[in-house]
Design a protein around this motif. Structure first.
Motif, PDB file in Angstrom:
ATOM      1  N   PHE A 120      23.171 -50.713 -66.472  1.00  0.00           N
ATOM      2  CA  PHE A 120      24.246 -50.616 -67.459  1.00  0.00           C
ATOM      3  C   PHE A 120      24.019 -51.544 -68.654  1.00  0.00           C
ATOM      4  O   PHE A 120      24.503 -51.261 -69.752  1.00  0.00           O
ATOM      5  CB  PHE A 120      25.599 -50.871 -66.798  1.00  0.00           C
ATOM      6  CG  PHE A 120      26.129 -49.667 -66.083  1.00  0.00           C
ATOM      7  CD1 PHE A 120      26.633 -48.588 -66.781  1.00  0.00           C
ATOM      8  CD2 PHE A 120      26.093 -49.589 -64.695  1.00  0.00           C
ATOM      9  CE1 PHE A 120      27.099 -47.456 -66.133  1.00  0.00           C
ATOM     10  CE2 PHE A 120      26.553 -48.468 -64.031  1.00  0.00           C
ATOM     11  CZ  PHE A 120      27.060 -47.389 -64.748  1.00  0.00           C
ATOM     12  N   VAL A 121      23.279 -52.631 -68.447  1.00  0.00           N
ATOM     13  CA  VAL A 121      22.864 -53.452 -69.592  1.00  0.00           C
ATOM     14  C   VAL A 121      21.990 -52.608 -70.527  1.00  0.00           C
ATOM     15  O   VAL A 121      22.154 -52.641 -71.754  1.00  0.00           O
ATOM     16  CB  VAL A 121      22.095 -54.708 -69.129  1.00  0.00           C
ATOM     17  CG1 VAL A 121      21.403 -55.387 -70.312  1.00  0.00           C
ATOM     18  CG2 VAL A 121      23.040 -55.693 -68.465  1.00  0.00           C
ATOM     19  N   LEU A 157      23.062 -51.611 -74.436  1.00  0.00           N
ATOM     20  CA  LEU A 157      22.197 -51.990 -75.550  1.00  0.00           C
ATOM     21  C   LEU A 157      21.708 -50.771 -76.325  1.00  0.00           C
ATOM     22  O   LEU A 157      21.577 -50.815 -77.556  1.00  0.00           O
ATOM     23  CB  LEU A 157      21.000 -52.793 -75.034  1.00  0.00           C
ATOM     24  CG  LEU A 157      21.270 -54.266 -74.729  1.00  0.00           C
ATOM     25  CD1 LEU A 157      20.066 -54.897 -74.058  1.00  0.00           C
ATOM     26  CD2 LEU A 157      21.607 -55.022 -76.008  1.00  0.00           C
ATOM     27  N   SER A 158      21.445 -49.670 -75.615  1.00  0.00           N
ATOM     28  CA  SER A 158      20.991 -48.449 -76.279  1.00  0.00           C
ATOM     29  C   SER A 158      22.085 -47.853 -77.154  1.00  0.00           C
ATOM     30  O   SER A 158      21.803 -47.280 -78.215  1.00  0.00           O
ATOM     31  CB  SER A 158      20.532 -47.420 -75.241  1.00  0.00           C
ATOM     32  OG  SER A 158      19.473 -47.935 -74.469  1.00  0.00           O
ATOM     33  N   ILE A 159      23.328 -47.976 -76.708  1.00  0.00           N
ATOM     34  CA  ILE A 159      24.447 -47.499 -77.520  1.00  0.00           C
ATOM     35  C   ILE A 159      24.545 -48.315 -78.809  1.00  0.00           C
ATOM     36  O   ILE A 159      24.818 -47.786 -79.889  1.00  0.00           O
ATOM     37  CB  ILE A 159      25.765 -47.590 -76.726  1.00  0.00           C
ATOM     38  CG1 ILE A 159      25.732 -46.627 -75.530  1.00  0.00           C
ATOM     39  CG2 ILE A 159      26.965 -47.279 -77.622  1.00  0.00           C
ATOM     40  CD1 ILE A 159      26.910 -46.779 -74.589  1.00  0.00           C
ATOM     41  N   ILE A 160      24.284 -49.618 -78.696  1.00  0.00           N
ATOM     42  CA  ILE A 160      24.382 -50.511 -79.856  1.00  0.00           C
ATOM     43  C   ILE A 160      23.189 -50.338 -80.799  1.00  0.00           C
ATOM     44  O   ILE A 160      23.349 -50.188 -82.018  1.00  0.00           O
ATOM     45  CB  ILE A 160      24.475 -51.980 -79.395  1.00  0.00           C
ATOM     46  CG1 ILE A 160      25.756 -52.202 -78.587  1.00  0.00           C
ATOM     47  CG2 ILE A 160      24.432 -52.930 -80.593  1.00  0.00           C
ATOM     48  CD1 ILE A 160      25.839 -53.568 -77.920  1.00  0.00           C
ATOM     49  N   VAL A 214      19.153 -42.682 -72.781  1.00  0.00           N
ATOM     50  CA  VAL A 214      19.966 -42.680 -74.004  1.00  0.00           C
ATOM     51  C   VAL A 214      19.105 -42.339 -75.213  1.00  0.00           C
ATOM     52  O   VAL A 214      19.520 -41.577 -76.096  1.00  0.00           O
ATOM     53  CB  VAL A 214      20.651 -44.044 -74.200  1.00  0.00           C
ATOM     54  CG1 VAL A 214      21.478 -44.047 -75.488  1.00  0.00           C
ATOM     55  CG2 VAL A 214      21.543 -44.377 -73.008  1.00  0.00           C
ATOM     56  N   THR A 215      17.884 -42.882 -75.257  1.00  0.00           N
ATOM     57  CA  THR A 215      16.977 -42.606 -76.378  1.00  0.00           C
ATOM     58  C   THR A 215      16.671 -41.127 -76.494  1.00  0.00           C
ATOM     59  O   THR A 215      16.733 -40.545 -77.588  1.00  0.00           O
ATOM     60  CB  THR A 215      15.655 -43.390 -76.199  1.00  0.00           C
ATOM     61  OG1 THR A 215      15.934 -44.786 -76.156  1.00  0.00           O
ATOM     62  CG2 THR A 215      14.696 -43.102 -77.341  1.00  0.00           C
ATOM     63  N   VAL A 216      16.336 -40.497 -75.375  1.00  0.00           N
ATOM     64  CA  VAL A 216      16.008 -39.069 -75.379  1.00  0.00           C
ATOM     65  C   VAL A 216      17.230 -38.224 -75.744  1.00  0.00           C
ATOM     66  O   VAL A 216      17.128 -37.259 -76.512  1.00  0.00           O
ATOM     67  CB  VAL A 216      15.441 -38.648 -74.008  1.00  0.00           C
ATOM     68  CG1 VAL A 216      15.366 -37.136 -73.882  1.00  0.00           C
ATOM     69  CG2 VAL A 216      14.063 -39.269 -73.802  1.00  0.00           C
ATOM     70  N   TYR A 236      27.325 -41.595 -70.111  1.00  0.00           N
ATOM     71  CA  TYR A 236      26.724 -42.929 -70.081  1.00  0.00           C
ATOM     72  C   TYR A 236      26.797 -43.537 -68.679  1.00  0.00           C
ATOM     73  O   TYR A 236      25.859 -44.190 -68.220  1.00  0.00           O
ATOM     74  CB  TYR A 236      27.427 -43.846 -71.082  1.00  0.00           C
ATOM     75  CG  TYR A 236      27.134 -43.501 -72.534  1.00  0.00           C
ATOM     76  CD1 TYR A 236      25.818 -43.440 -72.996  1.00  0.00           C
ATOM     77  CD2 TYR A 236      28.171 -43.260 -73.438  1.00  0.00           C
ATOM     78  CE1 TYR A 236      25.554 -43.128 -74.325  1.00  0.00           C
ATOM     79  CE2 TYR A 236      27.905 -42.952 -74.762  1.00  0.00           C
ATOM     80  CZ  TYR A 236      26.596 -42.886 -75.203  1.00  0.00           C
ATOM     81  OH  TYR A 236      26.330 -42.579 -76.516  1.00  0.00           O
ATOM     82  N   ILE A 237      27.921 -43.323 -68.002  1.00  0.00           N
ATOM     83  CA  ILE A 237      28.061 -43.812 -66.631  1.00  0.00           C
ATOM     84  C   ILE A 237      27.036 -43.129 -65.728  1.00  0.00           C
ATOM     85  O   ILE A 237      26.394 -43.760 -64.883  1.00  0.00           O
ATOM     86  CB  ILE A 237      29.493 -43.580 -66.106  1.00  0.00           C
ATOM     87  CG1 ILE A 237      30.480 -44.446 -66.900  1.00  0.00           C
ATOM     88  CG2 ILE A 237      29.583 -43.895 -64.609  1.00  0.00           C
ATOM     89  CD1 ILE A 237      31.937 -44.192 -66.564  1.00  0.00           C
ATOM     90  N   LEU A 238      26.875 -41.814 -65.937  1.00  0.00           N
ATOM     91  CA  LEU A 238      25.881 -41.048 -65.169  1.00  0.00           C
ATOM     92  C   LEU A 238      24.483 -41.600 -65.397  1.00  0.00           C
ATOM     93  O   LEU A 238      23.704 -41.762 -64.446  1.00  0.00           O
ATOM     94  CB  LEU A 238      25.934 -39.574 -65.570  1.00  0.00           C
ATOM     95  CG  LEU A 238      24.885 -38.662 -64.917  1.00  0.00           C
ATOM     96  CD1 LEU A 238      25.137 -38.546 -63.420  1.00  0.00           C
ATOM     97  CD2 LEU A 238      24.889 -37.283 -65.562  1.00  0.00           C
ATOM     98  N   PHE A 239      24.156 -41.903 -66.664  1.00  0.00           N
ATOM     99  CA  PHE A 239      22.825 -42.446 -66.965  1.00  0.00           C
ATOM    100  C   PHE A 239      22.590 -43.752 -66.198  1.00  0.00           C
ATOM    101  O   PHE A 239      21.507 -43.989 -65.664  1.00  0.00           O
ATOM    102  CB  PHE A 239      22.683 -42.711 -68.469  1.00  0.00           C
ATOM    103  CG  PHE A 239      22.601 -41.463 -69.308  1.00  0.00           C
ATOM    104  CD1 PHE A 239      22.375 -40.227 -68.729  1.00  0.00           C
ATOM    105  CD2 PHE A 239      22.751 -41.532 -70.683  1.00  0.00           C
ATOM    106  CE1 PHE A 239      22.297 -39.070 -69.500  1.00  0.00           C
ATOM    107  CE2 PHE A 239      22.675 -40.397 -71.463  1.00  0.00           C
ATOM    108  CZ  PHE A 239      22.451 -39.156 -70.874  1.00  0.00           C
ATOM    109  N   GLY A 240      23.603 -44.612 -66.159  1.00  0.00           N
ATOM    110  CA  GLY A 240      23.461 -45.884 -65.460  1.00  0.00           C
ATOM    111  C   GLY A 240      23.240 -45.706 -63.968  1.00  0.00           C
ATOM    112  O   GLY A 240      22.358 -46.346 -63.376  1.00  0.00           O
TER     113      GLY A 240
END
Length: 417
Positions: free
Chosen positions: A90-91, A95-98, A310-312, A325-329
């Motif tokens: 989740f870190v 960071l990817s969102i930011i 997140v990048t892709v 985003y929760i799913l990605f984590g």
């Protein structure tokens, strides 16, 4: 009598080899690709013993425990692995969102991806953790399956520890582990040559342009890994009332090997040595936590997969919600449990994460172009956090030798019978 010639430390030789590799790679360019075989030989020599190292270390660690201690120690270790890996994932997402690494990426050529994706749903992946033929698992390098077998072997030895046959086999495994570690020490004398060849060849053939292609992705990954690393050192130091600077300094050899080889498998014997002889973690804790951590506690890989997801998604203009985003984590955490602890194995893990998260697998080809550079910081966090969690477990079990921790020289810990 004092030796007038001061012996150069192996870690110093490896640092010098890395710097020279970068310099030679930039000066001579693609021609340095011709010496890559020297680095490949080094990695093969290290990897040839990994299966036996993992199997022997886990079997000895569990087999030496009393049955009443196994559930407590094992449960504590696995719990720390899951919670800390989920946090790291989740870190990476935050960071990817930011930083938004997938926005505005241009001029990146899709690298060829030749990995093999596992078929089926997550339950099928879980089933594949369990070996049907341990010899086949060993020959194919399926480390997770080897770990599962080793756990059962250790449990059986623990149950039979007071019986003649169990005691004999456990003693044989302990002796075998000593021999395997000696083989690895012999191979490590060749490390500076292998590291020079690897760094020179990748720098010469890829150049600086490859590093610049996905700079924002690498920035997000680096910031995330360093943030988690700093936090883990502070948490470990605060929990054990240790000097954080001394703790970090004690990890010097582990850090150098991780950064220069980008392989958790190659780093394993060095991190076990640092944990036991430099920090003071007991053998029973170190030889259970560190080999398990190689596959089940990959913080750097979790951040890598999370940032890549997140990048892709951003690169392909996929609309994302909070639930995405929760799913990605969560998926990034689960994907690391299928980690291949060799250079390049992260691409397969990344593909597993993309598959579970429903992202285009073409994203793996984009990330493949910079994966070697990502592997430097990723492997650093993977192996250092394995050692730090072994320290946390040792502190909780009152099995951290402060005399060893406070010593300026490595100390061989006597085996506790």
């Amino acid at each position: 009598m004092t030796n007038s010639r001061k012996k150069i430390k192996l870690s110093t030789k490896m640092i010098v080899a890395s710097v020279l590799g970068i310099v030679f790679g930039l000066i001579f360019g693609p021609a340095m690709g011709n010496i890559k075989f020297l680095g490949d030989i080094f990695l093969r020599l290290m990897q040839m013993s990994v299966v036996f190292l993992v199997m022997g270390a886990i079997s000895e660690a569990i087999g030496s425990l009393d049955m009443k201690d196994i559930g407590k120690l094992g449960g504590k270790t696995i719990g720390l692995f899951v919670v800390s890996t989920l946090f790291a994932s989740f870190v990476g997402v935050i960071l990817s969102i930011i930083i938004r690494p997938g926005v505005g990426v241009t001029g990146v050529e899709a690298a060829a991806y030749e990995g093999t994706l596992p078929e089926g749903n997550p339950l099928d992946l879980l089933v594949n953790f369990f070996p049907k033929n341990i010899v086949e698992s060993m020959s194919s390098g399926a480390i997770l399956q080897v770990i599962v077998f080793s756990i059962f072997l250790g449990l059986a030895l623990s149950m039979m520890k007071n019986e003649k046959h169990g005691e004999a086999i456990l003693g044989l495994i302990k002796s075998f582990n000593v021999v395997i570690m000696q083989i690895i020490k012999i191979i490590m004398n060749y490390a500076p040559v292998g590291i020079f060849a690897l760094v020179a060849s990748i720098t010469g053939t890829s150049g600086i342009n490859m590093l610049a292609a996905l700079g924002k992705f690498l920035i997000a990954l680096t910031v995330g890994c360093l943030a988690v690393l700093a936090l883990m050192i502070l948490i470990t130091s605060a929990y054990g009332k240790l000097n954080p600077y001394r703790l970090f300094k004690k990890l010097n050899n582990t850090i150098v090997v991780a950064v220069t080889t980008t392989s958790s498998a190659v780093s394993l014997p060095v991190q076990m040595e640092d944990a036991e002889q430099r920090i003071g973690v007991s053998r029973r804790v170190s030889r259970l936590v560190n080999p398990l951590g190689m596959n089940l506690n990959s913080h750097g890989l979790a951040i890598t997969v999370a940032v890549a997801c997140v990048t892709v998604a951003q690169f392909f203009n996929i609309e994302m919600t909070l639930s995405n985003y929760i799913l990605f984590g969560v998926m990034s955490t689960l994907a690391t449990f299928a980690n291949l602890a060799v250079p390049g194995g992260a691409l397969v893990t990344m593909a597993i994460g993309f598959q579970m998260a429903g992202l285009p697998l073409e994203g793996v080809a984009i990330m493949a172009g910079v994966d070697w550079f990502a592997g430097i910081i990723r492997t650093l966090l993977n192996v250092v956090d394995d050692v730090l969690i072994s320290v946390i477990v040792a502190i909780s079990e009152k099995e951290l030798d402060m005399d060893v921790f406070n010593s300026d020289e490595p100390v061989m810990i006597a085996e506790v019978e």
